[in-house]
Design a protein around this motif. Structure first.
Motif, PDB file in Angstrom:
ATOM      1  N   ALA A   1      18.604  16.170  59.560  1.00 31.10           N
ATOM      2  CA  ALA A   1      18.243  15.733  58.207  1.00 31.10           C
ATOM      3  C   ALA A   1      19.148  16.377  57.171  1.00 31.10           C
ATOM      4  O   ALA A   1      19.602  15.719  56.220  1.00 31.10           O
ATOM      5  CB  ALA A   1      16.778  16.088  57.923  1.00 31.10           C
ATOM      6  N   LEU A   2      19.443  17.652  57.338  1.00 27.83           N
ATOM      7  CA  LEU A   2      20.318  18.351  56.396  1.00 27.83           C
ATOM      8  C   LEU A   2      21.750  17.828  56.471  1.00 27.83           C
ATOM      9  O   LEU A   2      22.433  17.693  55.448  1.00 27.83           O
ATOM     10  CB  LEU A   2      20.284  19.853  56.670  1.00 27.83           C
ATOM     11  N   GLU A   3      22.212  17.530  57.674  1.00 28.46           N
ATOM     12  CA  GLU A   3      23.556  16.960  57.832  1.00 28.46           C
ATOM     13  C   GLU A   3      23.672  15.650  57.069  1.00 28.46           C
ATOM     14  O   GLU A   3      24.684  15.403  56.394  1.00 28.46           O
ATOM     15  CB  GLU A   3      23.860  16.738  59.318  1.00 28.46           C
ATOM     16  N   ARG A   4      22.650  14.810  57.157  1.00 27.35           N
ATOM     17  CA  ARG A   4      22.673  13.538  56.425  1.00 27.35           C
ATOM     18  C   ARG A   4      22.681  13.768  54.915  1.00 27.35           C
ATOM     19  O   ARG A   4      23.137  12.912  54.152  1.00 27.35           O
ATOM     20  CB  ARG A   4      21.470  12.684  56.811  1.00 27.35           C
ATOM     21  N   ALA A   5      22.183  14.917  54.487  1.00 23.11           N
ATOM     22  CA  ALA A   5      22.109  15.244  53.067  1.00 23.11           C
ATOM     23  C   ALA A   5      23.336  16.018  52.581  1.00 23.11           C
ATOM     24  O   ALA A   5      23.297  16.621  51.503  1.00 23.11           O
ATOM     25  CB  ALA A   5      20.842  16.049  52.791  1.00 23.11           C
ATOM     26  N   ASN A   6      24.418  16.016  53.367  1.00 24.47           N
ATOM     27  CA  ASN A   6      25.681  16.666  53.003  1.00 24.47           C
ATOM     28  C   ASN A   6      25.572  18.196  53.031  1.00 24.47           C
ATOM     29  O   ASN A   6      26.229  18.893  52.258  1.00 24.47           O
ATOM     30  CB  ASN A   6      26.180  16.203  51.622  1.00 24.47           C
ATOM     31  N   ILE A   7      24.737  18.715  53.939  1.00 22.85           N
ATOM     32  CA  ILE A   7      24.609  20.158  54.128  1.00 22.85           C
ATOM     33  C   ILE A   7      24.861  20.440  55.613  1.00 22.85           C
ATOM     34  O   ILE A   7      23.930  20.402  56.423  1.00 22.85           O
ATOM     35  CB  ILE A   7      23.216  20.671  53.708  1.00 22.85           C
ATOM     36  N   PRO A   8      26.116  20.688  56.012  1.00 27.61           N
ATOM     37  CA  PRO A   8      26.418  20.954  57.418  1.00 27.61           C
ATOM     38  C   PRO A   8      25.583  22.134  57.941  1.00 27.61           C
ATOM     39  O   PRO A   8      25.517  23.194  57.318  1.00 27.61           O
ATOM     40  CB  PRO A   8      27.908  21.292  57.403  1.00 27.61           C
ATOM     41  N   THR A   9      24.958  21.932  59.094  1.00 30.21           N
ATOM     42  CA  THR A   9      23.989  22.903  59.596  1.00 30.21           C
ATOM     43  C   THR A   9      24.252  23.218  61.058  1.00 30.21           C
ATOM     44  O   THR A   9      24.420  22.312  61.878  1.00 30.21           O
ATOM     45  CB  THR A   9      22.555  22.367  59.426  1.00 30.21           C
ATOM     46  N   LEU A  10      24.281  24.506  61.364  1.00 28.77           N
ATOM     47  CA  LEU A  10      24.504  24.971  62.726  1.00 28.77           C
ATOM     48  C   LEU A  10      23.191  25.497  63.298  1.00 28.77           C
ATOM     49  O   LEU A  10      22.556  26.370  62.707  1.00 28.77           O
ATOM     50  CB  LEU A  10      25.554  26.084  62.730  1.00 28.77           C
ATOM     51  N   VAL A  11      22.777  24.945  64.421  1.00 30.37           N
ATOM     52  CA  VAL A  11      21.598  25.441  65.131  1.00 30.37           C
ATOM     53  C   VAL A  11      22.052  26.532  66.084  1.00 30.37           C
ATOM     54  O   VAL A  11      22.981  26.344  66.866  1.00 30.37           O
ATOM     55  CB  VAL A  11      20.900  24.301  65.915  1.00 30.37           C
ATOM     56  N   ARG A  12      21.396  27.681  66.015  1.00 29.26           N
ATOM     57  CA  ARG A  12      21.802  28.805  66.861  1.00 29.26           C
ATOM     58  C   ARG A  12      20.578  29.553  67.383  1.00 29.26           C
ATOM     59  O   ARG A  12      19.514  29.544  66.753  1.00 29.26           O
ATOM     60  CB  ARG A  12      22.758  29.734  66.123  1.00 29.26           C
ATOM     61  N   ASP A  13      20.756  30.206  68.511  1.00 22.02           N
ATOM     62  CA  ASP A  13      19.651  30.942  69.125  1.00 22.02           C
ATOM     63  C   ASP A  13      19.485  32.335  68.527  1.00 22.02           C
ATOM     64  O   ASP A  13      18.453  32.980  68.725  1.00 22.02           O
ATOM     65  CB  ASP A  13      19.866  31.063  70.632  1.00 22.02           C
ATOM     66  N   ASP A  14      20.496  32.814  67.818  1.00 19.85           N
ATOM     67  CA  ASP A  14      20.428  34.138  67.175  1.00 19.85           C
ATOM     68  C   ASP A  14      20.437  33.966  65.654  1.00 19.85           C
ATOM     69  O   ASP A  14      21.273  34.530  64.952  1.00 19.85           O
ATOM     70  CB  ASP A  14      21.594  35.018  67.618  1.00 19.85           C
TER      71      ASP A  14
END
Length: 321
Positions: free
Chosen positions: A166-179
């Motif tokens: 959802a954030l990517e679609r809103a022009n906010i590149p987002t990285l999912v990480r385990d830490d």
């Protein structure tokens, strides 16, 4: 997924507007003039794309929302307001829905876990400002910022993947990480300089004060056995967060400066420099610089919270003298 943005200020405002403009279902929780302005005319987002008005429902308290199973909460209030916001959400009926802590500092996630079982950490890199009710501005391009997120205390799940999309679609590149807490500790180190920007005149050289505060912070994190990830001058940041040349609303400074400018009556220094001080006391080491700057923030608020109250020489004496 419906996204509840609790705390429609600078960060919360840009995120809520961007999500809404991208077609995501959003409900905002705001107060005062911002709430009135959004209800009357929507929320204006000033970005490199121009002026866009996002229109979404906005309430003054969580108890005005009938929560759904597919809701996710983006908690965007300041650290000093977290406990009250969490209590309000719980009393309003929020239960197992994911809560994403889009806040500076590292105290919000452990506190949220006392209230809710499904907590996520979010590192926010977003030079946003909110100086006038109903208007927010983003001061970088081509993206509106970059986020890192994941489950607290570690790992990730489907809620993280859905929120990132959802954030990517809103022009906010987002990285999912385990830490996900590692970049939050890195951001904490950067935020140790927020209060100096509030104490000194606009345009003052804060580096001679900020660097020692951060080096002391790194030493305390090492003593506590806490790892951190650098979120400063990274390649990802250089790609997505280039300086924006011109904005209708001038940059209001860091989040602490903006709080003072709006007369909110509080600053989050106790959850930034104060975090380093608390860790130092827990580990049996000292953090004298962060302790002194924390006390200077208390003095600042006792004087009515007037920014730019010290000269560089005065701060030099108070911090290092």
């Amino acid at each position: 997924m419906r996204i509840i943005v609790h705390g429609v200020g600078a960060i919360g405002g840009v995120v809520a507007a961007a999500l809404s403009l991208s077609g995501q279902e959003v409900i905002g929780i705001a107060r005062g003039g911002m709430l009135d302005a959004i209800r009357a005319k929507g929320l204006l987002l000033d970005s490199e794309r121009g002026h866009e008005v996002a229109r979404f429902p906005c309430v003054g308290h969580p108890n005005e929302i009938k929560f759904r199973e597919d809701d996710a909460v983006l908690l965007c209030v300041k650290g000093q307001d977290t406990a009250g916001a969490l209590a309000d959400l719980r009393s309003a009926g929020l239960n197992r829905q994911p809560v994403f802590c889009c806040q500076n500092g590292v105290a919000n996630e452990p506190l949220a876990l006392r209230f809710f079982p499904n907590v996520h950490a979010v590192t926010v890199m977003m030079p946003a400002s909110y100086l006038e009710p109903g208007e927010v501005a983003i001061h970088c391009q081509p993206s509106f910022g970059i986020f890192d997120l994941g489950r607290f205390p570690s790992g990730h799940d489907e809620a993280d993947l859905a929120m990132a999309a959802a954030l990517e679609r809103a022009n906010i590149p987002t990285l999912v990480r385990d830490d996900a807490m590692a970049p939050k500790y890195g951001k904490l180190l950067l935020n140790l300089g927020n209060i100096t920007g509030a104490l000194l005149p606009h345009g003052a050289d804060c580096k001679p004060f900020d660097d020692p505060l951060r080096e002391e912070g790194k030493a305390v994190l090492a003593a506590a056995g806490i790892g951190w990830a650098d979120v400063g001058d990274t390649e990802r940041r250089r790609i997505h967060m280039k300086d924006r040349e011109k904005a209708a609303q001038g940059r209001g400074g860091n989040s602490t400066v903006q709080s003072l400018a709006r007369g909110t009556g509080s600053v989050e220094t106790d959850y930034l420099n104060g975090e380093i001080v608390a860790l130092a006391r827990t580990c049996g080491v000292e953090a004298p610089l962060n302790e002194r700057i924390q006390l200077l923030s208390v003095e600042l608020m006792a004087r009515g919270g007037q920014p730019e109250s010290l000269t560089e020489d005065q701060l030099q004496e108070k911090l290092f003298g």
